[in-house]
Design a protein around this motif. Structure first.
Motif, mmCIF file in Angstrom:
data_model
loop_
_atom_site.group_PDB
_atom_site.id
_atom_site.type_symbol
_atom_site.label_atom_id
_atom_site.label_comp_id
_atom_site.label_asym_id
_atom_site.label_seq_id
_atom_site.Cartn_x
_atom_site.Cartn_y
_atom_site.Cartn_z
ATOM 1 N N ALA A 14 -19.908 1.109 9.925
ATOM 2 C CA ALA A 14 -19.431 0.620 8.630
ATOM 3 C C ALA A 14 -17.974 0.177 8.746
ATOM 4 O O ALA A 14 -17.214 0.707 9.542
ATOM 5 C CB ALA A 14 -19.565 1.708 7.573
ATOM 6 N N GLN A 15 -17.631 -0.823 7.950
ATOM 7 C CA GLN A 15 -16.272 -1.336 7.932
ATOM 8 C C GLN A 15 -15.562 -0.803 6.696
ATOM 9 O O GLN A 15 -16.121 -0.789 5.619
ATOM 10 C CB GLN A 15 -16.264 -2.865 7.865
ATOM 11 N N ARG A 16 -14.325 -0.394 6.876
ATOM 12 C CA ARG A 16 -13.548 0.069 5.735
ATOM 13 C C ARG A 16 -12.095 -0.295 5.922
ATOM 14 O O ARG A 16 -11.552 -0.198 7.013
ATOM 15 C CB ARG A 16 -13.681 1.577 5.559
ATOM 16 N N VAL A 17 -11.458 -0.690 4.810
ATOM 17 C CA VAL A 17 -10.035 -1.028 4.814
ATOM 18 C C VAL A 17 -9.350 -0.219 3.727
ATOM 19 O O VAL A 17 -9.820 -0.199 2.591
ATOM 20 C CB VAL A 17 -9.825 -2.537 4.561
ATOM 21 N N THR A 18 -8.264 0.428 4.083
ATOM 22 C CA THR A 18 -7.529 1.259 3.139
ATOM 23 C C THR A 18 -6.114 0.755 2.971
ATOM 24 O O THR A 18 -5.377 0.587 3.950
ATOM 25 C CB THR A 18 -7.490 2.729 3.627
ATOM 26 N N GLN A 19 -5.734 0.501 1.735
ATOM 27 C CA GLN A 19 -4.361 0.164 1.402
ATOM 28 C C GLN A 19 -3.865 1.275 0.486
ATOM 29 O O GLN A 19 -4.248 1.335 -0.679
ATOM 30 C CB GLN A 19 -4.295 -1.204 0.713
ATOM 31 N N PRO A 20 -3.043 2.162 0.992
ATOM 32 C CA PRO A 20 -2.700 3.370 0.233
ATOM 33 C C PRO A 20 -1.814 3.135 -0.977
ATOM 34 O O PRO A 20 -1.780 3.965 -1.884
ATOM 35 C CB PRO A 20 -1.974 4.236 1.278
ATOM 36 N N GLU A 21 -1.103 2.026 -1.013
ATOM 37 C CA GLU A 21 -0.168 1.764 -2.115
ATOM 38 C C GLU A 21 -0.749 0.719 -3.054
ATOM 39 O O GLU A 21 -1.006 -0.402 -2.651
ATOM 40 C CB GLU A 21 1.179 1.271 -1.567
#
Lengths: 114, 109
Positions: free
Chosen positions: B1-8
């Motif tokens: 699975a692909q996941r992208v996290t932008q915490p801000e």
């Protein structure tokens, strides 16, 4: 010039009504995408076309959503019946073919379901 | 699975100060990473991609496979940089582009 023209830009309907969105690529592109963007979220893929064929529709809620791409050019996305949770921006994009990830987006169709 | 996290979700920076927008990803293979930008009342557009290793509008981003990050940087922020920024990932040979939730950057004059 690459890109797409989407219509309508805005649509307000009552729940249980049908709605349709159109996507017209400016120039020829093999790959066409429909994305859903909820408020405060990033775009999420609904369906991807290679020419006329839907090659990835795993995220499309098929009980109420349908899409088609006639002659591998223009595309429509339909919702029937619409629910309150469908309120969002529906984005159409086309790909450049040779460069994965370089997508050209339309301005989007903002749907409000009352 | 692909996941992208932008915490801000939100980031405010004074004009002339350095900018860094964070992006972390999850993907088992070799990813291709991108930054997209949406200025006010404009459509979403590609800003830069890691494979081209170019600088666009003074922005750069380095793919760090060890930290699975692709942070966007600019040494001196300008007012016209105010926009919504999305990090995105495509798997090699996979045409699906997965986006993060975005960071709204505001440059304070």
């Amino acid at each position: 010039e690459a890109g797409v023209v989407q219509s309508p830009r805005y649509k307000i309907i009552e729940k249980k009504q049908p709605v349709a969105f159109w996507c017209n690529p400016i120039s020829g592109h093999n790959t066409l995408y429909w994305y859903l963007q909820n408020l405060g979220q990033g775009p999420e893929l609904l369906i991807r076309y290679e020419n006329e064929e839907a090659v990835d529709d795993s995220q499309l809620p098929k009980d109420r959503f349908s899409a088609e791409r006639l002659k591998g050019v223009d595309s429509t996305l339909k919702i029937q019946p619409a629910e309150l949770g469908d309120s969002a921006v529906y984005l159409c994009a086309v790909g450049d073919g040779g460069v994965a990830g370089e997508l050209f987006f339309g301005e989007g169709s903002r749907l409000t379901v009352l | 699975a692909q996941r992208v996290t932008q915490p801000e979700k939100l980031l405010s920076v004074f004009k002339g100060a350095p900018v860094e927008l964070k992006c972390n990803y999850s993907y088992s293979g070799s990813p291709e990473l991108f930054w997209y930008v949406q200025y006010s009342r404009q459509r979403l557009q590609l800003l830069l991609r890691h494979i081209s290793r170019e600088s666009i509008k003074g922005f750069t981003a380095d793919l760090n496979k060890g930290e699975t990050s692709f942070h966007l940087k600019k040494p001196f922020a300008q007012e016209e940089d105010s926009a919504m920024y999305y990090c995105a990932l495509s798997g090699s040979g996979n045409e699906k582009l997965t986006f993060g939730t975005g960071t709204r950057l505001t440059i304070i004059p």
